[in-house]
Structures are given as C-alpha cells and as structure tokens.
Design an enzyme around this catalytic site. Structure first.
Site, PDB file in Angstrom:
ATOM      1  N   HIS B  69      46.570  63.574  78.018  1.00  0.00           N
ATOM      2  CA  HIS B  69      47.552  64.572  77.170  1.00  0.00           C
ATOM      3  C   HIS B  69      48.656  63.704  76.688  1.00  0.00           C
ATOM      4  CE1 HIS B  69      50.976  67.175  77.124  1.00  0.00           C
ATOM      5  NE2 HIS B  69      50.127  68.088  76.602  1.00  0.00           N
ATOM      6  N   GLU B  72      47.356  61.847  73.743  1.00  0.00           N
ATOM      7  CA  GLU B  72      47.213  62.998  72.546  1.00  0.00           C
ATOM      8  C   GLU B  72      48.626  63.211  71.647  1.00  0.00           C
ATOM      9  OE1 GLU B  72      48.315  67.148  72.204  1.00  0.00           O
ATOM     10  OE2 GLU B  72      46.715  67.256  73.702  1.00  0.00           O
ATOM     11  N   HIS B  73      49.629  63.342  72.535  1.00  0.00           N
ATOM     12  CA  HIS B  73      51.118  63.451  72.064  1.00  0.00           C
ATOM     13  C   HIS B  73      51.281  62.198  71.044  1.00  0.00           C
ATOM     14  CE1 HIS B  73      53.573  66.743  73.513  1.00  0.00           C
ATOM     15  NE2 HIS B  73      52.255  67.183  74.001  1.00  0.00           N
ATOM     16  N   GLU B 144      57.236  70.576  78.275  1.00  0.00           N
ATOM     17  CA  GLU B 144      56.022  71.253  78.227  1.00  0.00           C
ATOM     18  C   GLU B 144      55.747  71.503  79.769  1.00  0.00           C
ATOM     19  OE1 GLU B 144      53.288  69.147  76.233  1.00  0.00           O
ATOM     20  OE2 GLU B 144      51.765  70.792  76.279  1.00  0.00           O
TER      21      GLU B 144
END
Lengths: 437, 424
Positions: B69, B72-73, B144
């Site tokens: 993840h 991905e950012h 997040e």
C-alpha cells in the site's frame, strides 16, 4: 478514437394533479427503472414520519403480506429491486421509491418484466398493511425502533457525524438543521394512526416526480401512469424555497469530545449563492479549485505539503448555498490545519489562483458532466434536481456554463463566502480503541 | 496486430484480448455510447505478499506490513511532479487501491484518453523514490491508518480475520500500522517494486467507447520494461483450525456491531474458484438473505436490522464466508445463525430455492455491465485468479444444486468465529 456519444435528454410524458412523469432517453443501459419522489417541506414535526414511510411500505402490501414472499418474488424476477428512502435537498425532504429490473432481452426467454415489477411497486405504494385505521402495529413498531437506531447510529461514521454536527450548529433555527430522517424525540411521537394519516397526505398532496428510464414499451408506460394517477389526489401542497442569504455576524466555534483516535475538523461557510442563479456555476468552479479534487488547494497544502491529513476537501450543499470543509487530523495539529485551511480560503479571495488551477477544475467538471450520463441513477438525480429548482439547463448547456466561467467570476464569488462555524470533534485525552480486548 | 475478439451474446458485450511481447496481458471491453473511459494497470501483488525472493538474487525477505500500500502511494510521485496533478490537468480522475492480493492504478476520463493512458502506462513503469519523499508519506498514511482505527465496520472485519487466521497474512491490516510503516525504506520499496512490477505479473484493462487497435498500439508503444521472471512468493501453511473463536473491542458506536465468519480451507483457482464463490453466495443468500426465514426471524425479533450483510470472499490464496451488521445482542444472534447453518450443512438447499436465487444472481451479473468501472475491476480480478469475468454466464449454466450442496458440506461444517464491537 470513439464515436460521439448520444445526447441524454428527458421528455415530459404527462402532468396531472401535481405528478409529473418523465421519460429519460438513453438506450445504452441493461436495466429498466422507475424512480419516484414525493416532496415535502423539511419540517421538524414531519421529518421523522416522512422518513418512516418508505421503511413501513417496504415491509409488505395487500398482495404480498409476507416480506419473505415479496423478496422471493423479486428474486424470481431476475433480482428485481424495489427500495425506498428519505433524503433532503436544501429545505425540501424527498421520499423516494425505486424499482429496477434487467431489460427483457437479457432474460432467459425474453420475458416481459416491467408490468409485473411496476405492479409490485404500485402494491407497496397503494396497498400498505393496515389495521384499526393505522399501519399494522407490529410492522410500525419494528420500523420505528429501527429508525431510532438508525438516527442514533449516525455517530458511527465520524466523518459524516462531524459534518452533520457542523451543519446542525451552523443552521440552528433554520429548517436545514433538521436531519433527513428527523430526530429520536419526534420519532417517539409517531403512532400507527398518525403515520398512516401522513402516508395519505403524501399520496394525495405531495408534489411528485416520476422518471422512467431504460428499455420499455409505450403501452406499459401508459398503463403505469394510468395506475399511478388513479390513486386519489387532493389539493397539492406548495413547497417553500430554501433561503440561502445569511450574513454571519460572529463565527461560531464548537468543540466536542469523543473517544476517537483521529480528530475531525469541519468548517462551515455560507456562499450566498442560489442553486439556479448564474452565480452557481462560478461557485462550483470556486469549490473545485479550493477543495474539490486532488489538484485543489486544500489537498495540495494540507495533505501533500504539510502531511497533516489523508483527506482535506470541500463539499457544496447546492440547495442551501453551504460549503463544508472537512479534514481528519491529529488533535495536536488542529491549530496548524485550521490556519492552512483558512489561508487557502484567503488565497481564493485575493485571486491567487493559477490558470492551471482554474483549467484543471473546469476540465474535471466537464468530465463529471459527461460521466454522469453513464449512470442511470445519476441521470435521474440530475434531472430531478433541475426540476426541483426550476432550472432549465440540460447536461450540455450546464457544461457550457461551467466552461464559460472566468477568473473574475470566481474571485467575485470568493468575496461573498463567509465562514460561519468551526466544529472540531476532539479525541478524548486517553483515546481508546487499541488493545482493549 | 494480433489479438483475440470474442462476442458474448448473453451480456451483449465484446472482449478483446492482447498479449504484449513482454508477457503483459491486455484486455479491452468496448462500451458503445458511453462517455467514460476507464483504464487500469494492476499487479498481482497485495498486502498478503510479504515473504518473497527478491528478483535477481537468492535473498528471501520478509517486508514490513503495509508496504504494498505504501508503494502504491509513492508511485504517484515522479521526478517532475505528482501524477495526480498531471491527470487532473487533462481532466481525468486518477486513483489507485491496494487489496489483499492486488495493487491497481487507474484513471477515468471522457476526453484525451490517449494522453492519459500513456501517462498511466508510463508512471507505473517508473518509480521515483527518495529518502525524503518516503519519509513525507509516513505522515499522510499515518492519518489514513488513524482514520481506519476509528472505523467500526473496518475494525469488526479485521478483528474477524484475526480470529479466522492463525498465520495467514490475510489477517494483517492492508495499510499496516504506524509502527510497521516506520520501518519502510526506499531500498525495501525498490525490492518490492522490482519483484512484483514485472510484465508477466501485471494486467492492463481498458473499458470504454474506443477501438481495440488504438488501445493495443498505445500499449505497444509505451511498454518498455522487460520481464524479470517468475515471482516467487511464499505463504505460511495455514492450519484448518481457527486462531480464536471470539474477539471483542470497544469503540464509540451507538449499538454493538458483529461480524461472523467461516474459513474455507480448500484452495481452488480459475473457473472452479468462480463457481465455488457463486455457490457459496447462493448458499448464504438462501440461508440469510432478505428472502430467507432466518433473516426475517432475526429482523422481527429485533436482533438484526437493515445493515445486515453477507459475503463469500474467495481468492486463490485464501477464502472465507462472512456476515454481520448491527445487533443489540451479537452473541444470541450468532447462536441462532450457527444453529441454522448446522442444519444447512446437514440438509443442503432445495432445488426450488436454488433455481430462484440463481436467477436473481444472473440478473445481478447482467446489471454489473452497466458500469465501466465495475467491468474493468471484475475483468482484472478474475484474470488474476486465472479465469475470465465473461465466463461467469457459462458458470451459471453449469452450476447445479448438487455441486452447491457439496460445497456447502465442505465449508459450513467448519467452526465459525465471531467478532464484536461494543459501545464504550
């Protein structure tokens, strides 16, 4: 590459006794649907009752007194969907009902689904389960309990909760502060009898809009319209408009604590702009530049530059002329975040907007206007909103309006945007949630 | 140009399939009359892929939770600016997601498809990581993670997975924890990138009113990276037993929330996976769907409300069925449901209900073709699992009640776990 996509339009089929019927023209979808909306003024003593109506009606009707049988019938009709709910647009409450099914050509034997599905919809609308001049007691009691649980459960989603609380404080004394599902106290005043009365009022007197879309033949549509208008109608209620002008004399500051990990900062603004005024278009562009997308000032400055948040955005409430800025942050960063946010609002006022920012926003709006036409639900929502506010723009002409917005228009709008309320959902000192098995 | 074209009559759609010389698979579905075009570029790499052999070496490493993840950012950041801005300037709306098994980058637009598509293909092939931009992202992802800590529905779900899995990384938070992401470095991110972002491990899907040659020739022009060979990843052997039967947490919610689930211990892939998933969905719908006796009994007794949901979540690497929602008395509700499931495992479902529910699911399958985004997502997901979304129609034809009852016996005899969130 690609062919020019067809124009999406709406045609008025009939208007009788305050019910308007529209046919949405777009032939690319694989589903056929009816969307209907009964409209009422958003008022404290009516909101909970109105919200309860679709929940009760969904629980059965004369031909299908058992929910199990009703749901099984829908499954047999290739998973047809019948649903209802309550929403608000400005200070109008909308009680919505919806029916959809797959288009006949996709059934196994070219079955005709519309007539049967629309009859099911009519059944729940027209023939609810009644006893002793009230709704069936067991159904009423269950659904009222559920409504109250639902009202209480708005605390579960902290982002939405903080936004709702911000609006409630901001619009205290105005109808817009009332929730689209009303309040627990008002729900407790409802009885099977007074709710049935309200139901009759809805059927007989609320202005209504009906949208039919997807593949269906004209005779079936006409039959549905005839059935619908055969329900008795009386004097049609007139709807109030939602006033948007309000001068803020003093900014309200509300802090509330809760056992949460992340703080939620919400800033409520008055834009002074009416949903159908020419200023609405530059307002939407203004909002886009400030906090509408990833290119926006809020996203860039609060998230990308300062790394304070995962999200920082602004949202318009079109019908009430409100703008809400939301962000989720650590409690200790509250001051810093607010300062950065307000700085962006000032930048907008001072016209510190680049050509790229305005262009990117206008392109995003154009994409949005075109993409909406790829969803049956969005098309219905668009036209219904236009009809509700007496706006005549269609998809193409509204897209043109966005295109022609100038930098001066945006800066002019920025001058009238006033901060009204700052709401902060503050984590309690000892935040819980971890390791407490 | 050499590509396959297949028209699927039942859904009235055409699928075009192209295999790029690098090994990258490319799919295109034409949606005439649609304004919106969606393109996805995904890798078969998600949060559960945390033990693997680094490409080009014999090193097997275990990486910190949340790194897929995190990567991905970071891919959005390029030497000459952030990709989000570049897409926005062209009127497109870009995004990405990381699931247990996939990382997918995508955009949707109505105009300038070619420019946007070129950008998507380009940036996913070209990571630009610095110590500084990796550090900066920790603040954003940290928030997040904090947001999810307060999300009761998310918590009740992951607490259930924690109960179901003893060792399998499906129990790990997709975004990791503040602590685990603090260990992420530029070097580790590059190791992950070089291992999993290789053409034969990736798929491109495009859906919209476009022409196949146009789409495929852009791929030809833009795909520069060479395949780095087969990905070697390893999952721990998951025992059949539950990790624990019950887990409870307190959060600021108005009433208790529960989620209950059963682990599916049989691993299948391809068309068999889809068939099994559909069979389990039909079984769940029959037992606890809105048309079921159980649902209506629990509803009437005030033990569940409209928030009740169920799912059959099956992947090549793991699988489970789960259900839940708000309830004033999760334990009592769970007990009643367990009783009915025991009966289901013994008796199976009857032909009449099976046929009715199957028809309803066939209708939902047709509906899914209304949305370009849903089509793109499903085409990618099914391909990563070794099958095709367009075969679902055929699977419905084949699927019968005896197959379904076999699957029911295999799964519903297993023990269920219960996760509960109580109000503070």
């Amino acid at each position: 590459m690609g062919l020019p996509a067809g124009k999406t339009s709406v045609e008025k089929l009939a208007e009788k006794n305050g019910v308007q019927f529209y046919r949405i023209k777009s032939d690319k979808f694989k589903t056929t649907r009816i969307d209907l909306f009964f409209m009422d003024n958003l008022e404290r003593d009516r909101a909970s009752g109105n919200a309860l109506l679709p929940s009760i009606l969904k629980r059965g009707c004369a031909s299908y007194p058992s929910v199990t049988e009703f749901e099984r019938k829908l499954e047999e009709l290739y998973g047809a969907d019948i649903d209802g709910g309550s929403l608000k647009k400005g200070e109008t409450q909308l009680i919505s009902f919806h029916m959809s099914h797959i288009s006949d050509r996709y059934t196994l034997g070219n079955e005709k689904l519309f007539d049967e599905c629309s009859q099911l919809l009519m059944c729940i609308l027209e023939k609810p389960l009644i006893e002793e001049n009230g709704f069936k007691k067991s159904v009423f009691a269950k659904e009222r309990d559920n409504l109250i649980d639902y009202i209480r459960s708005r605390v579960n989603n902290k982002m939405r909760f903080s936004m709702t609380r911000c609006i409630e404080e901001m619009c205290k004394g105005e109808p817009y502060a009332i929730s689209e599902v009303g309040s627990e106290a008002d729900a407790l005043l409802l009885t099977p009898q007074n709710t049935l009365e309200l139901y009759r009022e809805m059927i007989q007197t609320y202005p209504a809009y009906v949208y039919i879309s997807g593949e269906v033949d004209d005779i079936s549509i006409q039959n549905f319209i005839d059935n619908f208008i055969s329900m008795g109608r009386g004097n049609i209620k007139s709807l109030k408009t939602s006033p948007v002008q309000k001068n803020v004399s003093e900014v309200k500051r509300i802090d509330e604590s809760m056992d949460v990990n992340q703080g939620k900062l919400c800033l409520g603004f008055r834009t002074q702009v009416d949903a159908c005024s020419p200023d609405y278009y530059p307002l939407v562009v203004y909002n886009g530049i400030l906090g509408g997308d990833t290119h926006s000032k809020l996203f860039q400055n609060v998230r990308e530059k300062a790394s304070l948040a995962y999200y920082a955005q602004s949202i318009l409430e079109k019908y009430k002329g409100l703008m809400i800025i939301l962000s989720g942050i650590e409690a200790e960063n509250r001051g810093k975040a607010e300062e950065i946010i307000l700085k962006q609002v000032e930048e907008m006022k001072n016209g510190n907007i680049s050509k790229e920012e305005i262009e990117a926003t206008k392109k995003a709006l154009e994409t949005g206007m075109k993409s909406m036409q790829d969803s049956q639900g969005s098309i219905v929502d668009f036209f219904m909103s236009q009809h509700l506010t007496n706006c005549t723009e269609d998809f193409d002409s509204q897209a043109e309006k966005f295109k022609s917005v100038s930098m001066d228009d945006v800066v002019r709008i920025a001058q009238n945007v006033q901060l009204d309320t700052v709401y902060f959902l503050k984590p309690n000192e000892k935040a819980s949630g971890e390791g407490n098995e | 140009m050499n590509y396959n074209t297949q028209f699927y009559e039942k859904v009235g759609e055409t699928l075009y399939e192209y295999r790029h010389e690098s090994g990258l698979k490319v799919f295109f579905v034409k949606k005439a009359g649609y304004n919106k075009k969606t393109a996805m570029f995904g890798t078969n790499y998600g949060s559960i892929d945390n033990v693997f052999k680094v490409q080009g070496s014999d090193r097997e490493i275990e990486v910190p939770d949340g790194i897929a993840h995190f990567l991905e950012h970071k891919l959005f950041e390029q030497k000459d600016g952030n990709m989000l801005d570049k897409f926005s300037r062209l009127g497109a709306s870009p995004n990405a997601f990381t699931s247990f098994t996939q990382t997918v980058y995508y955009f949707s637009c109505t105009d300038l498809f070619e420019d946007n598509f070129r950008m998507l293909l380009d940036y996913v092939q070209n990571p630009w990581l610095t110590d500084e931009n990796v550090e900066k992202e920790k603040g954003i992802i940290g928030q997040e993670i904090r947001m999810y800590e307060d999300n009761a529905e998310w918590r009740v779900f992951f607490n259930l997975l924690e109960c179901l899995y003893v060792k399998h990384p499906a129990k790990l938070e997709i975004a990791g924890s503040i602590e685990s992401i603090s260990k992420i470095t530029k070097e580790l991110l590059y190791d992950c990138y070089h291992t999993f972002y290789t053409p034969s491990n990736m798929i491109v899907v495009v859906v919209g009113d476009l022409e196949p040659e146009g789409v495929f020739s852009i791929v030809d022009d833009m795909i520069k990276f060479k395949d780095r060979g087969k990905v070697e990843k390893r999952y721990p052997d998951e025992p059949e037993e539950l990790n624990s039967e019950y887990r409870e947490q307190k959060l600021s919610v108005s009433m208790p929330l529960f989620y209950m689930g059963i682990k599916d211990n049989k691993r299948v892939s391809g068309a068999e996976l889809l068939k099994r998933r559909i069979a389990l969905s039909i079984a769940l719908n029959d037992t606890m769907g809105r048309s079921s006796t159980l649902y209506n009994r629990l509803y009437e007794e005030g033990l569940i409300n409209d928030s009740f949901r169920f799912e059959a979540s099956l992947d090549q690497a793991f699988g489970f069925v789960a259900w839940g929602g708000q309830s004033v008395d999760p334990k009592k509700t769970a007990e009643i449901i367990s009783g009915v499931l025991k009966e289901l495992a013994e008796k199976g479902i009857d032909e009449k209900s099976f046929t009715r529910i199957k028809k309803s699911y066939q209708g939902m399958y047709i509906r899914s073709f209304n949305s370009v985004d849903t089509i793109a997502r499903e085409v990618m997901d099914t391909c990563f699992n070794g099958t095709s979304y367009f075969d679902v129609g055929k699977i419905y034809e084949e699927l019968d009640v005896s197959y379904t009852n076999n699957v029911i016996r295999e799964v519903f005899n297993n023990k269920a776990a219960l996760s509960v969130i109580n109000p503070l």
